[in-house]
Scaffold this motif. Structure first.
Motif, PDB file in Angstrom:
ATOM      1  N   THR A   1     -32.342  30.891  44.498  1.00  0.00           N
ATOM      2  CA  THR A   1     -32.275  31.303  45.908  1.00  0.00           C
ATOM      3  C   THR A   1     -32.813  30.205  46.813  1.00  0.00           C
TER       4      THR A   1
ATOM      5  N   ALA B   1     -27.054  34.116  41.412  1.00  0.00           N
ATOM      6  CA  ALA B   1     -26.254  33.665  42.554  1.00  0.00           C
ATOM      7  C   ALA B   1     -24.845  34.240  42.495  1.00  0.00           C
ATOM      8  N   GLU B   2     -24.292  34.398  41.280  1.00  0.00           N
ATOM      9  CA  GLU B   2     -22.946  34.972  41.123  1.00  0.00           C
ATOM     10  C   GLU B   2     -22.897  36.406  41.640  1.00  0.00           C
TER      11      GLU B   2
ATOM     12  N   LYS C   1     -25.043  37.679  43.893  1.00  0.00           N
ATOM     13  CA  LYS C   1     -25.234  37.578  45.347  1.00  0.00           C
ATOM     14  C   LYS C   1     -23.916  37.230  46.034  1.00  0.00           C
ATOM     15  N   ALA C   2     -23.122  36.368  45.394  1.00  0.00           N
ATOM     16  CA  ALA C   2     -21.838  35.948  45.963  1.00  0.00           C
ATOM     17  C   ALA C   2     -20.852  37.108  46.071  1.00  0.00           C
TER      18      ALA C   2
ATOM     19  N   ARG D   1     -22.673  28.391  46.327  1.00  0.00           N
ATOM     20  CA  ARG D   1     -23.724  28.424  47.348  1.00  0.00           C
ATOM     21  C   ARG D   1     -23.208  29.015  48.655  1.00  0.00           C
TER      22      ARG D   1
ATOM     23  N   ALA E   1     -22.868  32.804  48.225  1.00  0.00           N
ATOM     24  CA  ALA E   1     -24.146  33.497  48.027  1.00  0.00           C
ATOM     25  C   ALA E   1     -25.046  33.416  49.251  1.00  0.00           C
TER      26      ALA E   1
END
Length: 310
Positions: free
Chosen positions: A67, A117-118, A120-121, A296, A299
């Protein structure tokens, strides 16, 4: 390696490399002592966003460093131990979550920051335990919501917001380890005590708590409440800084179901980081967190929405 040597070298390297050390409250106390900033997930996210350091050493777990890198693409982000993971993040695989999300096409997705992150994306909004209720309250009442990956936190939020949420079945091994029987026994021996619990805990623990809140919320509650004895149901690392802030109060860690050395609940992932690993990662500038530009960009959107609402 000698502790004094490690501390001196970390201080020297920080200065030479314009580095900042961000540490979660659940870190070992030696790391907390040398950190530039100690906080919970929300506080650390904000700090990562505003630091002017060239290097961020994130003494926490994998998703936290990830993050920080999403928020700071031009800074070098280091993690002392690459294997420091999280049961919540590990229990929510992107392929499985994509299928789950597709089963509820008319729902927006709010994910707890304890995810990759995946994940969050694939989300519309990210939240922490400190701001989750505020995030959900910002969503129109007629909008259906998926909440992932923490089912215990999701159940708590359903009660607090009176909203029906579609929950991913994930949990934090630390916060599911508390023993209700042992907790009640301690409370019966300290009837004037107040129980403070993190909302990742199971519902039977939350039902007996006098206060439920994030790590920072628990700290503020104990600092300001006039009670002298507190039983604290979250990761025991919180007690280090807190005991310095309230030296006149008795802090009792909530007991876990297992009989272990500290009679408390500790996160094995958080404790993987050590002073020596912190020194080596700063010296070698490795392991370094990297996130692809495409991932990025995706996310970052739900994280920025969270920070704007916070």
């Amino acid at each position: 390696m000698n502790k004094n040597f490690l501390v001196q070298e970390i201080i020297r390297l920080k200065r030479e490399k314009n580095a900042v050390i961000l540490a979660h409250y659940y870190q070992d106390q030696d790391i907390q002592e040398i950190a530039d900033f100690i906080g919970d997930s929300l506080e650390l996210s904000k700090k990562a966003q505003t630091t002017d350091a060239s290097i961020i050493v994130f003494a926490g777990v994998h998703f936290m460093a990830e993050t920080a890198k999403i928020l700071n693409p031009d800074k070098k982000v280091l993690l002392p131990d690459w294997e420091a993971g999280c049961s919540l993040a590990d229990g929510c695989h992107p392929k499985d979550f994509k299928v789950f999300k597709n089963q509820h096409p008319d729902h927006i997705v709010i994910t707890y920051i304890n995810c990759s992150a995946e994940i969050k994306a694939m989300s519309d909004l990210v939240c922490t335990s400190a701001n989750a209720k505020k995030i959900i309250d910002s969503i129109p009442l007629d909008q259906k919501i998926i909440f992932a990956p923490d089912e215990n936190l999701g159940n708590y939020l359903q009660r607090e917001t009176k909203r029906e949420l579609v929950l991913w079945k994930g949990s934090c091994v630390v916060h599911e380890a508390f023993s209700l029987d042992k907790l009640i026994e301690i409370y019966n021996n300290n009837p004037s005590a107040k129980i403070a619990a993190h909302p990742e805990s199971e519902s039977h623990i939350l039902k007996v708590a006098h206060y439920i809140g994030s790590t920072s919320g628990i700290i503020n509650f104990i600092k300001t409440d006039p009670t002298n004895v507190f039983i604290v149901a979250t990761e025991a690392g919180i007690l280090h800084e807190l005991s310095k802030a309230v030296p006149d109060k008795m802090l009792i860690p909530a007991p876990s179901t297992e009989d272990n050395t500290c009679a408390c609940s500790e996160c094995a992932f958080m404790k993987m980081n050590t002073l020596e690993k912190l020194y080596l990662c700063l010296k070698n500038e490795s392991p370094e967190m990297t996130v692809s530009k495409e991932l990025r960009t995706k996310a970052l959107k739900p994280i920025k929405r969270m920070l704007e609402l916070s």
